[in-house]
Scaffold this active site. Structure first.
Site, mmCIF file in Angstrom:
data_model
loop_
_atom_site.group_PDB
_atom_site.id
_atom_site.type_symbol
_atom_site.label_atom_id
_atom_site.label_comp_id
_atom_site.label_asym_id
_atom_site.label_seq_id
_atom_site.Cartn_x
_atom_site.Cartn_y
_atom_site.Cartn_z
ATOM 1 N N ASP A 199 0.852 -1.187 0.000
ATOM 2 C CA ASP A 199 0.000 0.000 0.000
ATOM 3 C C ASP A 199 0.887 1.236 0.000
ATOM 4 O O ASP A 199 2.115 1.129 -0.037
ATOM 5 C CB ASP A 199 -0.956 0.007 1.200
ATOM 6 C CG ASP A 199 -2.338 0.520 0.812
ATOM 7 O OD1 ASP A 199 -2.418 1.683 0.382
ATOM 8 O OD2 ASP A 199 -3.316 -0.235 0.907
ATOM 9 N N HIS A 269 -2.924 3.161 -4.610
ATOM 10 C CA HIS A 269 -2.279 2.650 -3.381
ATOM 11 C C HIS A 269 -0.840 2.208 -3.676
ATOM 12 O O HIS A 269 -0.388 1.175 -3.204
ATOM 13 C CB HIS A 269 -3.086 1.477 -2.803
ATOM 14 C CG HIS A 269 -4.401 1.884 -2.222
ATOM 15 N ND1 HIS A 269 -4.543 2.383 -0.958
ATOM 16 C CD2 HIS A 269 -5.652 1.861 -2.752
ATOM 17 C CE1 HIS A 269 -5.820 2.649 -0.718
ATOM 18 N NE2 HIS A 269 -6.512 2.348 -1.795
ATOM 19 N N GLU A 333 -10.090 2.821 -4.965
ATOM 20 C CA GLU A 333 -9.609 4.111 -4.489
ATOM 21 C C GLU A 333 -8.397 4.598 -5.291
ATOM 22 O O GLU A 333 -7.360 4.932 -4.722
ATOM 23 C CB GLU A 333 -9.270 4.032 -3.002
ATOM 24 C CG GLU A 333 -10.471 3.711 -2.131
ATOM 25 C CD GLU A 333 -10.131 3.584 -0.659
ATOM 26 O OE1 GLU A 333 -10.967 3.936 0.173
ATOM 27 O OE2 GLU A 333 -9.020 3.111 -0.335
#
Length: 774
Positions: A199, A269, A333
């Site tokens: 991440d 990420h 995301e």
């Protein structure tokens, strides 16, 4: 961090049990998860004494391991060593065998007679789950002799994918802690470990072709304190697994019939990877491993051919370490800010002939291009992808399985498109959320509120789907994001006992589920937690209370209970209850402002103090009607939440707030008789990062007959700015005294999120609590 709360004296049973040396104990087959069928077959019983052996088929290594596991479990429960041997004669022994005639590959039959115990499985995994049921049936009592009543248990799991998620990027956990996590999974009949390895805040997996990923990307120079406070601890934080470490964990899991599914989240990420290889980003850097929480705008450059090669390199080494059919590629995301400004990305869009439309932007379609590249590469090597539900944006990759986390909507849409779905909605199964409303006495968390009862009540099979579409709901998973979970003990505390509720969702058929019965079985499970040394939450022993507005009496009725029916003492003056205080043995009708305190007082100790401040106004416990629908995802106790006398804190998921989305708050309160009023107040909860905004306008109207209304308040507000604070916003209005029976309150939600926000153009949520009228 505050010390994790444990209820002293109630559940620490190991010492007390040890005092019962040499006693006979009785097996209880009502375990967690509850088996599909339990049939008591006769009055007979089998005594599990020190001469009992565990027999398994000669030449079957998996069955030998099953026998060894059972011997270990029984020794921990009884203190006795049980020998294992090969053979087929179960007389006087525990026989493990294959050949159970069931279609489900994980099914088993556990049969106890006076002659012995037989566990038959459709496969070795089925036998293993039979072993788990036997293990959980036997009380943990040192130097004891278990007595097993004659029984036939026929059992199988409802879902083939029964998973939990393990985020080791934000905070790192060791190989031994990963193994302990797997042991916790076996106790709960789980079979899929979703390992989140990379991440923005850290790259945790060795990639030999790209060594800088761990040399640079595994360590952040410091970590933000609290919830992105702007202050940092100044301490480097790192850690990663070598490929040998990963092989060790994968093998350990496989021995326990658990498949490890790795996640390499892309194309977003990825800031830790960009810190190591800045040429893979749109700006070229420099980048650093991210030191705060949230989602970085710096993502892989979709217009850079070397990025596609990088993805192939990573996935090649991932496939070499993980034999799982599924590889998780994230896909969630991924901010499009850099892509919108990047010449290479825009050139790629032009090259591919991508056009935006009303459904998706051209950058969202560009993300689909990256996801499709990863999927094709994995498919060419015999693997399948899983992605978070954002992979639906821009068109779903042809063979993808969707992990539905933003509620159930993404899963429903994917199932309708004939894609397999794993349900993991943040509204029920995000176990980094608080499990109590009393957050002042909890370690710092990300927010949210998912108590044990809410977990247990979840059914992952949407009734809105057709029977054919429902077949695509293949599994259920809970997630543990570790931004605010820095230690393994804390991780256990967030997982347990909610994993027990999760296990029953994953394994047991809905008609077998009953929350009160589950709680009685949970006591037995907690003794196993103690025996294993697990740190678990004990909120289940606290006082539970519902505060119900009663329009017929004008009261707020407090209905309290405890898991074990312990006496509940209460006060209304804010003092701490004692044994001399009244007992709440029925409804406590509250008629005026008070601080309601309640304690369960047991011989072994007291529960935590339950405190609720109840404030009365002329609207409290009056009939209220919603003229526009409440958002189903955040409906909680419904529209009466606005007149129940209770006020919410800054956590909008506690049930003290209700949400509106694409609708306004539009309610009518019936004061029941003409009443003079001169002010009205309500509060909104704003959390811009979660798309929750303040009201854009407020209108208050009054009526004598409920049909003809007169406006007495009208106010509009500008769109919120990026610099506006999150938190509580009080809307208070004073006006000339007016006598009225009906009061209508309209608070308009944000219909188009401002340009500065990642959700620009989309509707915002509006969260409202307590309307007070005086």
């Amino acid at each position: 961090m505050r010390k994790l709360f444990r209820l002293a004296g109630i559940l620490t049973v190991t010492g007390a049990l040890a005092a019962c040396s040499g006693e006979k104990t009785t097996a209880n087959y009502h375990t967690i998860p509850i088996p599909q069928e339990i049939k008591i077959t006769s009055e007979g019983e089998f005594v599990l004494n020190s001469g009992t052996k565990i027999i398994y088929p000669d030449g079957n290594e998996k069955m030998r391991r099953n026998a060894m596991f059972l011997a270990e479990y029984l020794k921990k429960a009884t203190g006795t060593d049980y020998d294992i041997a090969t053979g087929t004669d179960g007389k006087g022994n525990i026989l493990l065998q294959l050949g159970h005639p069931a279609e489900n590959p994980e099914a088993y039959r556990l049969n106890v007679t006076q002659e012995g115990v037989t566990i038959s499985g459709t496969s070795e995994a089925g036998v293993f789950y039979g072993v788990q049921t036997l293990r959980k049936s036997i009380p943990v009592v040192h130097k004891s002799t278990p007595v097993l009543a004659a029984v036939e248990i026929n059992d199988y799991p409802r879902f083939g994918y029964r998973g939990v998620h393990f985020d080791i990027s934000r905070h790192f956990f060791t190989v031994e802690e990963a193994k302990s996590y797997i042991d916790m999974m076996t106790l709960h009949n789980m079979n899929r470990l979703h390992w989140h390895l990379t991440d923005d805040q850290g790259w945790r997996m060795e990639i030999k072709k790209h060594p800088l990923l761990t040399q640079i990307g595994s360590t952040r120079k410091e970590t933000v304190i609290g919830r992105n406070s702007g202050e940092y601890d100044g301490k480097p934080y790192g850690g990663f697994y070598t490929q040998e470490d990963i092989k060790e964990v994968v093998a350990y899991a496989a021995e326990r019939y658990i498949t490890v599914i790795p996640e390499i989240d892309l194309p977003g990420h990825m800031q830790a990877a960009l810190a190591a290889y800045p040429h893979l980003g749109c700006t070229g850097g420099p980048y650093e491993v991210w030191t705060q929480w949230g989602v970085s705008d710096n993502v892989l450059c979709a217009g850079n051919d070397s990025v596609l090669t990088f993805i192939d390199d990573i996935l090649t080494e991932v496939m070499g370490l993980f034999p799982s059919e599924y590889i998780h590629i994230g896909g969630d995301e991924c901010p499009k800010t850099r892509w919108e400004e990047c010449p290479k990305c825009q050139a790629r869009i032009k090259e591919l002939g991508i056009k935006g439309n009303d459904r998706h932007s051209k950058e969202e379609y560009l993300q689909s291009y990256v996801i499709n590249h990863a999927e094709k590469f994995l498919n060419d090597h015999g693997r399948q992808i899983i992605g978070w539900d954002e992979i639906l944006e821009g068109g779903l990759a042809p063979n993808a399985t969707v992990m539905s986390w933003r509620g159930e909507g993404g899963g429903i849409e994917a199932a309708r498109q004939n894609h397999d779905v794993i349900m993991t909605p943040n509204t029920y199964l995000y176990f980094d959320y608080y499990q109590t409303k009393d957050i002042e006495n909890e370690p710092l968390g990300i927010g949210g509120y998912i108590p044990l009862e809410r977990v247990y009540g979840y059914d992952p099979m949407p009734s809105i789907l057709t029977p054919e579409q429902q077949k695509h709901i293949v599994g259920v998973q809970a997630n543990h994001w570790s931004e605010y979970i820095p230690t393994f003990s804390h991780l256990q505390y967030m997982a347990l006992p909610r994993w027990s509720a999760l296990a029953e969702i994953q394994w047991s058929e809905p008609e077998k589920k009953n929350y009160e019965d589950f709680l009685s079985r949970l006591l037995q499970m907690m003794k196993l937690y103690d025996a294993e040394g697990y740190n678990y939450a004990t909120h289940v022993f606290d006082v539970k209370a519902d505060f119900i507005p009663n329009p017929a009496t004008g009261t707020v009725d407090a209905v309290t209970k405890t898991i074990d029916r312990a006496p509940i003492h209460y006060t209304l003056d804010g003092s701490v209850p004692t044994t001399e205080s009244p007992v709440a043995d029925s409804i406590v009708a509250i008629r005026e402002n008070c601080t309601f305190n309640a304690l369960a007082i047991r011989p072994t100790g007291k529960s935590r103090l339950l405190t609720e401040k109840i404030i009365f106004s002329k609207s409290t416990s009056k009939p209220i009607t919603a003229n526009q629908p409440v958002n189903k995802q955040y409906e909680f106790n419904g529209i009466t939440t606005l007149t129940d006398g209770l006020k919410g804190n800054g956590n909008y998921k506690t049930g003290r707030w209700i949400g509106f989305y694409r609708n306004d708050m539009d309610v009518t309160i019936d004061l029941l008789e003409p009443t003079e009023i001169s002010n009205l107040t309500f509060t909104t909860c704003v959390e811009k990062g979660d798309w929750i905004f303040d009201a854009r306008s407020v209108t208050v109207e009054v009526s004598e007959d409920g049909e003809n209304y007169t406006e007495i308040v009208s106010e509009s507000s500008p769109a919120m700015k990026e610099t506006d604070r999150n938190g509580l916003y009080e809307h208070a209005y004073s006006f000339n005294p007016v006598k009225t029976r009906f009061v209508r309150v309209i608070a308009a939600s944000e219909k188009s999120i401002p340009e500065w926000h990642g959700g620009k153009g989309h509707p915002g949520f509006l969260f409202v609590d307590e309307i007070t009228i005086d």
